[in-house]
Motif scaffolding. Structure first.
Motif, PDB file in Angstrom:
ATOM      1  N   ARG A  46      -8.750   4.863   4.117  1.00 57.24           N
ATOM      2  CA  ARG A  46      -9.221   5.543   2.911  1.00 57.24           C
ATOM      3  C   ARG A  46      -9.800   4.560   1.889  1.00 57.24           C
ATOM      4  O   ARG A  46     -10.527   4.958   0.987  1.00 57.24           O
ATOM      5  CB  ARG A  46      -8.101   6.374   2.281  1.00 57.24           C
ATOM      6  N   ASP A  47      -9.465   3.257   2.041  1.00 53.56           N
ATOM      7  CA  ASP A  47      -9.987   2.242   1.125  1.00 53.56           C
ATOM      8  C   ASP A  47     -11.429   1.857   1.434  1.00 53.56           C
ATOM      9  O   ASP A  47     -12.137   1.353   0.549  1.00 53.56           O
ATOM     10  CB  ASP A  47      -9.136   0.968   1.194  1.00 53.56           C
TER      11      ASP A  47
ATOM     12  N   THR B  69       0.833  -1.204   0.000  1.00 54.02           N
ATOM     13  CA  THR B  69       0.000   0.000   0.000  1.00 54.02           C
ATOM     14  C   THR B  69       0.870   1.256   0.000  1.00 54.02           C
ATOM     15  O   THR B  69       0.622   2.205  -0.771  1.00 54.02           O
ATOM     16  CB  THR B  69      -0.942  -0.010   1.214  1.00 54.02           C
ATOM     17  N   ASP B  70       1.908   1.271   0.824  1.00 51.63           N
ATOM     18  CA  ASP B  70       2.775   2.447   0.898  1.00 51.63           C
ATOM     19  C   ASP B  70       3.496   2.685  -0.429  1.00 51.63           C
ATOM     20  O   ASP B  70       3.590   3.825  -0.906  1.00 51.63           O
ATOM     21  CB  ASP B  70       3.796   2.260   2.023  1.00 51.63           C
TER      22      ASP B  70
ATOM     23  N   LEU C  34     -14.315   0.632  -1.212  1.00 48.82           N
ATOM     24  CA  LEU C  34     -14.873  -0.720  -1.249  1.00 48.82           C
ATOM     25  C   LEU C  34     -16.380  -0.706  -1.050  1.00 48.82           C
ATOM     26  O   LEU C  34     -17.113  -1.423  -1.724  1.00 48.82           O
ATOM     27  CB  LEU C  34     -14.200  -1.578  -0.177  1.00 48.82           C
ATOM     28  N   GLU C  35     -16.838   0.145  -0.143  1.00 48.80           N
ATOM     29  CA  GLU C  35     -18.286   0.214   0.132  1.00 48.80           C
ATOM     30  C   GLU C  35     -19.051   0.712  -1.083  1.00 48.80           C
ATOM     31  O   GLU C  35     -20.180   0.295  -1.348  1.00 48.80           O
ATOM     32  CB  GLU C  35     -18.550   1.114   1.339  1.00 48.80           C
TER      33      GLU C  35
ATOM     34  N   GLY D  35       0.194   7.213  -6.615  1.00 49.65           N
ATOM     35  CA  GLY D  35      -0.693   8.208  -6.034  1.00 49.65           C
ATOM     36  C   GLY D  35      -1.991   7.629  -5.511  1.00 49.65           C
ATOM     37  O   GLY D  35      -2.944   8.381  -5.225  1.00 49.65           O
ATOM     38  N   GLY D  36      -2.063   6.327  -5.395  1.00 54.68           N
ATOM     39  CA  GLY D  36      -3.268   5.680  -4.875  1.00 54.68           C
ATOM     40  C   GLY D  36      -2.924   4.334  -4.277  1.00 54.68           C
ATOM     41  O   GLY D  36      -1.868   3.760  -4.566  1.00 54.68           O
ATOM     42  N   THR D  37      -3.802   3.843  -3.448  1.00 55.00           N
ATOM     43  CA  THR D  37      -3.598   2.524  -2.848  1.00 55.00           C
ATOM     44  C   THR D  37      -3.897   1.434  -3.871  1.00 55.00           C
ATOM     45  O   THR D  37      -4.525   1.697  -4.910  1.00 55.00           O
ATOM     46  CB  THR D  37      -4.532   2.335  -1.648  1.00 55.00           C
ATOM     47  N   PRO D  38      -3.499   0.194  -3.608  1.00 55.97           N
ATOM     48  CA  PRO D  38      -3.877  -0.892  -4.518  1.00 55.97           C
ATOM     49  C   PRO D  38      -5.391  -0.999  -4.696  1.00 55.97           C
ATOM     50  O   PRO D  38      -5.857  -1.316  -5.806  1.00 55.97           O
ATOM     51  CB  PRO D  38      -3.309  -2.140  -3.829  1.00 55.97           C
ATOM     52  N   ILE D  39      -6.151  -0.741  -3.651  1.00 57.35           N
ATOM     53  CA  ILE D  39      -7.611  -0.785  -3.772  1.00 57.35           C
ATOM     54  C   ILE D  39      -8.103   0.325  -4.697  1.00 57.35           C
ATOM     55  O   ILE D  39      -9.016   0.116  -5.527  1.00 57.35           O
ATOM     56  CB  ILE D  39      -8.271  -0.673  -2.381  1.00 57.35           C
ATOM     57  N   GLU D  40      -7.491   1.498  -4.612  1.00 61.11           N
ATOM     58  CA  GLU D  40      -7.868   2.593  -5.511  1.00 61.11           C
ATOM     59  C   GLU D  40      -7.456   2.285  -6.952  1.00 61.11           C
ATOM     60  O   GLU D  40      -8.148   2.702  -7.893  1.00 61.11           O
ATOM     61  CB  GLU D  40      -7.247   3.903  -5.013  1.00 61.11           C
ATOM     62  N   VAL D  41      -6.369   1.561  -7.131  1.00 61.79           N
ATOM     63  CA  VAL D  41      -5.993   1.106  -8.476  1.00 61.79           C
ATOM     64  C   VAL D  41      -7.075   0.187  -9.035  1.00 61.79           C
ATOM     65  O   VAL D  41      -7.470   0.290 -10.208  1.00 61.79           O
ATOM     66  CB  VAL D  41      -4.623   0.406  -8.457  1.00 61.79           C
TER      67      VAL D  41
END
Length: 450
Positions: A260-261, A224-225, A265-266, A232-238
């Motif tokens: 922030r994920d 994630t870091d 996800l929701e 510029g985004g987390t893996p979830i945001e990707v």
């Protein structure tokens, strides 16, 4: 109940049931009637005393419950059990596992899958979600041994377009295979090995063909870091921006999911689930674990898993159930969370939902597929029973599973495997080992760079 003979009657047992609010309960002196591969009824032992049946199992002293689902594994990796020990994640991948996997033959995969299925059947696992290579051979093993499986052919962007195409072709070819016991998924490896263009193309293929996606993402906090710094985004945001979260997606691990994920996800338009395999996180000394409570609060099912035996050394989902309960208590600082009944819910209905089978598995109700395990509760380590849910989660072991049934077919009876020859598999697998473990070539199938 019809007058014709039932295919199978299990009688005299205690049955784990779910009420209309999905709460876990237990019915004693009960019976399960199976016909045409499905549960016809859960009734009393006295009600079936005179019912004709092709096969009867005396369940006295045992508990009948839905078969366990291993929601994320790499079954053939049992061949690598113990070859990469006490290493950080990067060295584990780059120095041992990915060099060894460059040697894999289809026969290695087949033998590994056979051994894995034997281990899972003996541990009460009736269905597994597999994410690996040469998956045609795994599908053949599943068809032969009688298990249920959710299969995906893994790919990396380094393979070029043909990796993605092969994953699609496998999913379409085997969807509905083994008499309906095989379901399939597209299986991109992870956001750090599959680029955004391939992820977006995969999401489009999933929509066009009605296929789910099974992917590793936010496996640990380091990923994630690094993703935040690099993209510029987390893996979830990707996954969100590439459209993967608009599909039905099973995310493996998620210990790197951050606050922030959660709204991402929701707000996903697809069916999102997460698989947790806690033993491996402890072994790799990852600082966080799957945030089960936070995911529960936004309505995301978390299924139980083992990952592959190369990292976990075991395909024991029963252990994953106990560890999940204990680690959640520790990380939340709350002994009231996760309760034994909540852990059993994750092991049954939530695991079925995670692999897209929430309408057909996960509870012993009329019309559900007859995937059933019988657990022996007579051992000294499970007596006396004051709280049956706690006994199952914290005292019983996978070795207490006496009988394993899939689609009404008995795959193990009284600890005897009926569909697999373990001795022959182990003998041949031993012969394959020198060639499989050779790392002198200096190749690896991929670089681990998150």
């Amino acid at each position: 109940m019809t007058d014709s003979p039932a295919d199978l009657v299990i009688t005299g047992c205690t049955v784990l049931v779910h009420d209309d609010q999905e709460r876990i309960g237990f019915e004693e002196e009960a019976a399960v009637v199976v016909r045409d591969g499905v549960v016809e009824s859960v009734t009393t032992a006295s009600a079936v005393q005179d019912l004709a049946a092709a096969e009867r199992i005396d369940g006295r002293g045992q508990l009948a419950m839905p078969g366990l689902v291993n929601c994320h594994t790499h079954a053939p990796m049992v061949a690598l059990r113990g070859v990469a020990e006490d290493l950080p994640t990067e060295e584990w991948f780059n120095d041992v596992v990915w060099p060894v996997e460059s040697n894999l033959t289809e026969r290695d995969v087949e033998l590994g899958a056979r051994l894995a299925c034997a281990e899972m059947i003996r541990g009460g696992v009736t269905c597994f979600a597999d994410h690996y290579f040469a998956m045609d051979t795994v599908a053949a093993v599943v068809e032969e041994c009688g298990m249920r499986a959710h299969l995906g052919e893994a790919y990396f962007s380094s393979q070029g377009p043909q990796g993605r195409e092969k994953s699609l072709e496998f999913a379409l070819r085997h969807r509905g295979g083994a008499g309906g016991r095989i379901t399939t998924a597209l299986a991109p490896h992870a956001p750090y090995t599959v680029d955004d263009a391939d992820l977006a193309a995969t999401a489009e293929l999933a929509r066009v063909h009605g296929l789910p996606v099974h992917i590793h993402a936010a496996e640990n906090r380091d990923q994630t870091d690094v993703s935040l710094d690099r993209h510029g985004g987390t893996p979830i945001e990707v996954l969100q921006r590439t459209g993967i979260l608009d599909t039905d997606v099973l995310i493996a691990h998620g210990t790197g999911i951050v606050d922030r994920d959660l709204p991402v996800l929701e707000g996903a338009t697809g069916r999102v689930a997460v698989a947790t395999a806690p033993r491996g996180y402890l072994k790799f000394a990852w600082p966080t674990t799957t945030p089960v409570r936070a995911l529960r609060d936004i309505g995301i099912p978390v299924g139980l898993a083992t990952d592959g035996a190369a990292s976990n050394n075991s395909l024991d989902v029963w252990e994953s159930m106990a560890l999940t309960a204990l680690i959640q208590k520790h990380t939340t600082g709350d002994p009231r969370w996760l309760t034994s009944r909540q852990a059993l819910h994750h092991a049954t209905l939530q695991s079925a939902r995670a692999v897209g089978l929430g309408d057909t598995l996960g509870t012993l109700q009329p019309g559900r597929r007859a995937d059933i395990v019988l657990v022996d509760l007579t051992g000294p380590h499970t007596q006396p029973v004051h709280d049956l849910a706690a006994t199952l989660v914290h005292s019983a072991r996978s070795s207490d599973v006496r009988t394993t049934i899939v689609d009404g077919r008995v795959l193990m009876r009284d600890r005897e495997l009926l569909t697999l020859d373990v001795r022959a598999v182990v003998r041949e697998l031993g012969e394959q080992m020198p060639a499989l473990l050779d790392r002198s070539h200096g190749r690896r199938i991929q670089d681990y760079k998150t």
